[in-house]
Design a protein around this motif. Structure first.
Motif, mmCIF file in Angstrom:
data_model
loop_
_atom_site.group_PDB
_atom_site.id
_atom_site.type_symbol
_atom_site.label_atom_id
_atom_site.label_comp_id
_atom_site.label_asym_id
_atom_site.label_seq_id
_atom_site.Cartn_x
_atom_site.Cartn_y
_atom_site.Cartn_z
ATOM 1 N N LYS A 1 -3.973 1.876 -5.279
ATOM 2 C CA LYS A 1 -4.848 2.804 -4.560
ATOM 3 C C LYS A 1 -6.283 2.341 -4.760
ATOM 4 O O LYS A 1 -6.799 2.374 -5.877
ATOM 5 N N THR A 2 -6.913 1.881 -3.696
ATOM 6 C CA THR A 2 -8.281 1.403 -3.799
ATOM 7 C C THR A 2 -8.959 1.508 -2.450
ATOM 8 O O THR A 2 -8.290 1.587 -1.413
ATOM 9 N N ASN A 3 -10.276 1.519 -2.474
ATOM 10 C CA ASN A 3 -11.034 1.556 -1.229
ATOM 11 C C ASN A 3 -11.318 0.168 -0.683
ATOM 12 O O ASN A 3 -11.647 0.005 0.481
ATOM 13 N N SER A 4 -11.212 -0.838 -1.524
ATOM 14 C CA SER A 4 -11.504 -2.200 -1.080
ATOM 15 C C SER A 4 -10.223 -2.948 -0.739
ATOM 16 O O SER A 4 -9.119 -2.537 -1.076
ATOM 17 N N ARG A 5 -10.382 -4.054 -0.088
ATOM 18 C CA ARG A 5 -9.252 -4.870 0.355
ATOM 19 C C ARG A 5 -8.625 -5.586 -0.842
ATOM 20 O O ARG A 5 -9.320 -6.042 -1.730
ATOM 21 N N ASN A 6 -7.292 -5.682 -0.850
ATOM 22 C CA ASN A 6 -6.620 -6.433 -1.901
ATOM 23 C C ASN A 6 -5.365 -7.073 -1.331
ATOM 24 O O ASN A 6 -4.890 -6.711 -0.268
ATOM 25 N N ASN A 7 -4.818 -8.055 -2.047
ATOM 26 C CA ASN A 7 -3.656 -8.791 -1.552
ATOM 27 C C ASN A 7 -2.335 -8.101 -1.840
ATOM 28 O O ASN A 7 -1.285 -8.580 -1.458
ATOM 29 N N ALA A 8 -2.365 -6.938 -2.496
ATOM 30 C CA ALA A 8 -1.136 -6.238 -2.846
ATOM 31 C C ALA A 8 -0.751 -5.180 -1.827
ATOM 32 O O ALA A 8 0.366 -4.700 -1.830
ATOM 33 N N GLY A 9 -1.667 -4.803 -0.976
ATOM 34 C CA GLY A 9 -1.381 -3.737 -0.030
ATOM 35 C C GLY A 9 -1.870 -2.411 -0.577
ATOM 36 O O GLY A 9 -2.236 -2.285 -1.733
ATOM 37 N N ALA A 10 -1.877 -1.424 0.282
ATOM 38 C CA ALA A 10 -2.375 -0.103 -0.110
ATOM 39 C C ALA A 10 -1.231 0.771 -0.602
ATOM 40 O O ALA A 10 -0.142 0.752 -0.058
ATOM 41 N N ALA A 11 -1.504 1.533 -1.624
ATOM 42 C CA ALA A 11 -0.518 2.470 -2.161
ATOM 43 C C ALA A 11 -0.684 3.813 -1.478
ATOM 44 O O ALA A 11 -1.699 4.098 -0.856
ATOM 45 N N ASP A 12 0.308 4.643 -1.626
ATOM 46 C CA ASP A 12 0.257 6.009 -1.105
ATOM 47 C C ASP A 12 -0.859 6.765 -1.830
ATOM 48 O O ASP A 12 -0.904 6.813 -3.047
ATOM 49 N N ILE A 13 -1.776 7.342 -1.075
ATOM 50 C CA ILE A 13 -2.933 8.018 -1.654
ATOM 51 C C ILE A 13 -2.507 9.191 -2.542
ATOM 52 O O ILE A 13 -3.105 9.448 -3.576
ATOM 53 N N LEU A 14 -1.474 9.908 -2.162
ATOM 54 C CA LEU A 14 -1.043 11.070 -2.931
ATOM 55 C C LEU A 14 -0.196 10.687 -4.139
ATOM 56 O O LEU A 14 -0.103 11.438 -5.096
ATOM 57 N N GLY B 1 11.871 -1.021 -7.683
ATOM 58 C CA GLY B 1 11.406 -1.228 -6.311
ATOM 59 C C GLY B 1 11.623 -2.655 -5.829
ATOM 60 O O GLY B 1 11.981 -3.553 -6.585
ATOM 61 N N ASP B 2 11.384 -2.832 -4.546
ATOM 62 C CA ASP B 2 11.496 -4.150 -3.922
ATOM 63 C C ASP B 2 10.087 -4.610 -3.559
ATOM 64 O O ASP B 2 9.553 -4.245 -2.514
ATOM 65 N N TYR B 3 9.479 -5.387 -4.446
ATOM 66 C CA TYR B 3 8.108 -5.840 -4.272
ATOM 67 C C TYR B 3 8.050 -7.354 -4.345
ATOM 68 O O TYR B 3 8.930 -7.993 -4.914
ATOM 69 N N GLN B 4 6.977 -7.912 -3.815
ATOM 70 C CA GLN B 4 6.753 -9.354 -3.902
ATOM 71 C C GLN B 4 6.499 -9.717 -5.366
ATOM 72 O O GLN B 4 5.866 -8.962 -6.101
ATOM 73 N N SER B 5 6.989 -10.869 -5.781
ATOM 74 C CA SER B 5 6.763 -11.338 -7.146
ATOM 75 C C SER B 5 5.986 -12.646 -7.123
ATOM 76 O O SER B 5 6.173 -13.474 -6.234
ATOM 77 N N ILE B 6 5.123 -12.797 -8.105
ATOM 78 C CA ILE B 6 4.485 -14.079 -8.376
ATOM 79 C C ILE B 6 4.850 -14.407 -9.808
ATOM 80 O O ILE B 6 4.535 -13.647 -10.723
#
Length: 172
Positions: free
Chosen positions: A25-38, A11-16
């Protein structure tokens, strides 16, 4: 038999450093972004591949997502080591949640066991981002792991038999 690698390597994702910041996949806020729920995220993949991969002493890294997978497998090993066969599900969630937010090292820190395979963050801002991301991974993994391990209120013997296994002879 070769080890199982992450499907997120392509994939093409940000790297640190040289670690991908993958969506979770989470209900709270995170710096990675939200994943597809399914779909499956890296935490689901780590839980699924743990029992097969923890048997390996060597692991060839084929991409930046494999570094995240290695970290998560080592954290699962640490979590299983904290639990015992008599721990009730509620107490297990408390223990693992406490472990997830406890102090930990990131790549570049002297206490980090995988410094040879991980590049340190470029600056202080990236180090803070990495610390937040890893902490979010640990918290979400602790929650999902308890849900996976506990069947009928008791820990599954098929998970607890891996308590003493050390992936790549390392521990966090």
């Amino acid at each position: 038999m070769p080890a199982y690698h992450s499907k997120f390597n392509d994939g093409d994702y940000q790297s640190i450093g040289n670690m991908f910041v993958l969506p979770i996949k989470t209900n709270s806020r995170n710096n990675a972004g939200a994943a597809d729920i399914l779909g499956e995220d890296i935490i689901d993949e780590a839980i699924q591949l743990f029992r097969a991969n923890c048997l390996f002493r060597n692991f060839e890294i084929k991409g930046n997502a494999d570094r995240v997978l290695i970290y998560l497998i080592l954290f699962i090993s640490e979590c299983l080591g904290k639990l015992n066969k008599l721990t009730p599900q509620g107490d297990a969630l408390k223990q693992l949640s406490t472990l997830a937010v406890s102090s930990f090292s990131i790549p570049g820190d002297p206490g980090f066991p995988l410094n040879a395979m991980y590049a340190p963050p470029a600056d202080r801002y990236q180090a803070d981002q990495m610390k937040q991301y890893i902490q979010k991974l640990r918290q979400e993994l602790a929650i999902r792991l308890v849900e996976q391990i506990y069947v009928d209120g008791k820990p599954s013997k098929w998970w607890m038999c891996f308590q003493k296994r050390k992936f790549m002879n390392l521990s966090l």
